[in-house]
Scaffold this active site. Structure first.
Site, PDB file in Angstrom:
ATOM      1  N   ASN A 122       0.910  -0.967  -0.002  1.00 25.51           N
ATOM      2  CA  ASN A 122       0.501  -0.349   0.089  1.00 25.51           C
ATOM      3  C   ASN A 122       0.726   1.442  -0.081  1.00 25.51           C
ATOM      4  OD1 ASN A 122      -1.831   1.691   0.035  1.00 25.51           O
ATOM      5  ND2 ASN A 122      -3.260   0.639   2.522  1.00 25.51           N
ATOM      6  N   ASP A 150      -1.609  -1.087  -3.315  1.00 24.06           N
ATOM      7  CA  ASP A 150      -2.263  -0.455  -5.252  1.00 24.06           C
ATOM      8  C   ASP A 150      -0.702  -0.244  -6.151  1.00 24.06           C
ATOM      9  OD1 ASP A 150      -0.410   1.494  -3.440  1.00 24.06           O
ATOM     10  OD2 ASP A 150      -1.746   2.795  -2.732  1.00 24.06           O
ATOM     11  N   ASP A 315      -7.576 -14.097 -19.329  1.00 24.54           N
ATOM     12  CA  ASP A 315      -8.034 -14.398 -18.217  1.00 24.54           C
ATOM     13  C   ASP A 315      -8.846 -15.773 -18.593  1.00 24.54           C
ATOM     14  OD1 ASP A 315      -8.406 -15.663 -15.406  1.00 24.54           O
ATOM     15  OD2 ASP A 315     -10.159 -14.286 -16.196  1.00 24.54           O
ATOM     16  N   GLU A 344      -4.561 -18.295 -20.273  1.00 27.69           N
ATOM     17  CA  GLU A 344      -5.250 -19.028 -18.851  1.00 27.69           C
ATOM     18  C   GLU A 344      -5.703 -20.406 -19.509  1.00 27.69           C
ATOM     19  OE1 GLU A 344      -7.073 -18.629 -14.657  1.00 27.69           O
ATOM     20  OE2 GLU A 344      -8.115 -18.348 -16.006  1.00 27.69           O
TER      21      GLU A 344
END
Length: 604
Positions: A122, A150, A315, A344
């Site tokens: 973070n 982030d 994905d 994937e």
């Protein structure tokens, strides 16, 4: 979303917001969404751009323009909409192409480092909660909630990543996931063109890519074309009756993608697999709709040109329409010849996975044009073989010998992404107890980094992070210790690591940096020998350089007779172990190896 005027005919979305001149595909789709746009007359202020087609969808809130930009030059112009007495002027820009470093692609010369942004670090607590977004809190005690990691956190630790020795970072999706909860992972996209504000901004993502490139790191972006989040405007204000599959009657996918290549498949099984939804909050996009297909293709090209990414991980690749995905791969790579895409392909056999790789004989006359596929069967072996005593036929290291012997099914075995684990799988260290077995990791990493394929490591493996999927996905996606200001330990620094963590970190770093730029292991030929007396041996060779890898698949010390490997030793006199630095005299054709040990010998 911003509005361009206050009249009843509103425009609150323009996708893409800008484009570039000089692209190979000169047909540009501009999607507009607002209020009451259907039936608008459209003109352009530029005389170098032509309108090829105006599409009014079933939903009057959408308008799609297809523009011919073949003769366009960089310029700002306006798209004029007229409807009755109303007029809207929408600013648009065609830019000069970005000549900065981008689209380098990744190959077997690279090692990818997979990061889940919400769980890594973070760097900017002020964006943890963003006013107006549906999920309004972070809760690090809840494994299914947002934790606050982030883009800035990743940027803050690029030196750590580069120093480790990997050459590319693969990020789980960073695009907006404005869902009511449970979307910290990024796979329920609600805006394909915006970075999630809790991760940062589009500009921050561009800076991350630029800074990564400066440090010798490539960036791979996760994308999802099979589905979007249920809060995406495409779903909350559906453009047409066929924008999604099973649009009016939720049907969950069977998760069995074998029907895509099964010669005996039924229509029922095929549609259940390909058209069914992944989960109820992720509606399944219909890529057979030409407007959907164009939108998704342009979006990926936009991110490459805008941000300078070097690769895409797609994905749930087999869950989407084969022909669309094939065309998408082809079009992206025509625009960027060096660009890499990995799909994937979560299937249980090498035969099934090989179908999805570019130029597969199994798929002929179809061609996926997908250069890289994910080698899940290898991952299963990597998580079991080193726990077993090697037998002559099927246990321990014999599993690798037999599996690699079947590489003929692949069009290009070097274009396989190989890995221990990822964000969806039980980690290589399933339990804390397993972290105590250094030899298990020592052998596994040595094999991963010296066999064929493109290696990937999941963040935290280098510091003994563990997790079992039986305890939920959150167990696999724990926060990297030290990524948050209030963490009691900081494993990004050596002072914050335990002795065991430091041992594994140093070993990982040593092998990764040795592998970097080493064409013997990235491009070299491979010759292996059937395990004898529980010992597995293989040689990698490139031009005048070669290495010999010897793995002891037994817990017992082995006196190894090297005479049976004479064909790969030839005039070799010595070998220096990359791991220990020890030099072995090979003229005696004998070598002693401790139980469950490994040597990587540079031959001289």
């Amino acid at each position: 979303m911003s509005s361009f005027s206050a009249f009843s005919m509103e425009v609150d979305l323009v996708h893409p917001s800008s484009w570039w001149v000089g692209m190979k595909n000169t047909s540009l789709q501009v999607m507009l969404h607002g209020a009451n746009l259907a039936g608008s007359q459209v003109t352009l202020s530029s005389d170098k751009i032509k309108i090829d087609e105006i599409v009014n969808l079933e939903n009057p809130n959408y308008l799609i323009l297809y523009l011919d930009v073949s003769k366009a030059e960089p310029e700002k112009f306006t798209i004029e909409l007229r409807k009755g007495k109303e007029k809207k002027s929408i600013p648009y820009e065609l830019k000069a192409r970005n000549n900065e470093l981008k689209a380098q692609g990744f190959t077997s010369e690279d090692v990818l480092y997979l990061i889940m942004p919400d769980r890594f670090a973070n760097g900017n607590p002020s964006n943890d909660v963003v006013k107006g977004m549906r999920e309004g809190k972070v809760d690090r005690a809840n494994p299914s909630a947002r934790h606050g990691g982030d883009i800035q956190g990743i940027r803050n630790h690029l030196d750590y990543i580069a120093d480790l020795g990997v050459t590319a970072i693969w990020l789980n999706p960073v695009q907006e996931n404005d869902m009511t909860g449970g979307s910290y992972h990024g796979y329920a996209i609600t805006n394909y063109y915006e970075v999630d504000k809790r991760f940062g901004s589009n500009e921050e993502f561009v800076s991350l890519v630029d800074e990564s490139h400066q440090k010798g790191l490539k960036v791979v972006m996760d994308m999802i074309f099979n589905h979007c989040g249920s809060e995406h405007i495409f779903f909350t204000d559906k453009p047409a009756h066929d924008w999604f599959n099973f649009q009016e009657n939720f049907t969950q996918t069977s998760y069995k993608t074998i029907p895509q290549f099964d010669p005996y498949t039924s229509t029922y099984d095929f549609e259940a697999a390909v058209d069914g939804w992944f989960v109820e909050v992720m509606p399944d996009l219909n890529q057979r709709n030409r407007h959907v297909a164009k939108y998704l293709t342009q979006n990926s090209i936009w991110w490459i040109e805008y941000a300078g990414i070097d690769g895409i991980r797609q994905d749930t690749h087999p869950y989407a329409d084969f022909d669309f995905m094939s065309n998408w791969c082809k079009e992206v790579r025509e625009e960027y010849p060096d660009f890499s895409i990995v799909g994937e392909t979560w299937l249980n056999t090498n035969v099934a996975i090989s179908y999805w790789q570019e130029n597969s004989k199994l798929a002929y006359p179809k061609n996926s044009h997908l250069p890289v596929v994910m080698d899940f069967p290898m991952a299963y072996l990597l998580n079991s073989a080193f726990d077993e005593e090697t037998s002559t036929w099927s246990q321990g290291l014999s599993k690798f010998y037999e599996y690699l012997a079947e590489d003929r099914v692949y069009a290009n075995p070097n274009n396989l992404l190989i890995f221990f684990d990822n964000h969806d799988m039980t980690r290589f260290y399933a339990t804390e107890e397993q972290t105590k077995d250094f030899n298990r990791y020592k052998q596994a990493l040595a094999f991963l980094l010296t066999t064929r394929g493109i290696p990937e490591l999941y963040y935290g493996t280098e510091i003994l992070m563990y997790g079992n999927k039986d305890n939920g996905d959150g167990a696999l996606r724990k926060d990297f210790p030290g990524g948050w200001a209030d963490d009691s330990v900081n494993a990004f620094q050596s002072s914050g690591r335990t002795e065991a963590q430091q041992r594994v970190f140093d070993y990982t770093k040593k092998l990764l940096n040795w592998r970097k730029g080493n064409k013997v292991v990235s491009k070299g030929s491979l010759k292996h020998f059937s395990p004898t007396d529980q010992v597995y041996v293989y040689k990698r060779s490139y031009e005048d350089n070669s290495i010999l890898v010897i793995l002891n698949g037994s817990k017992e010390k082995k006196e190894i007779d090297l005479q049976q490997y004479a064909e790969v030793l030839d005039t070799v006199q010595m070998g220096k172990d990359v791991i220990s630095g020890k030099t072995f005299d090979l003229t005696q054709r004998a070598l002693t190896l401790e139980g469950k040990d490994v040597v990587i010998l540079e031959l001289k």
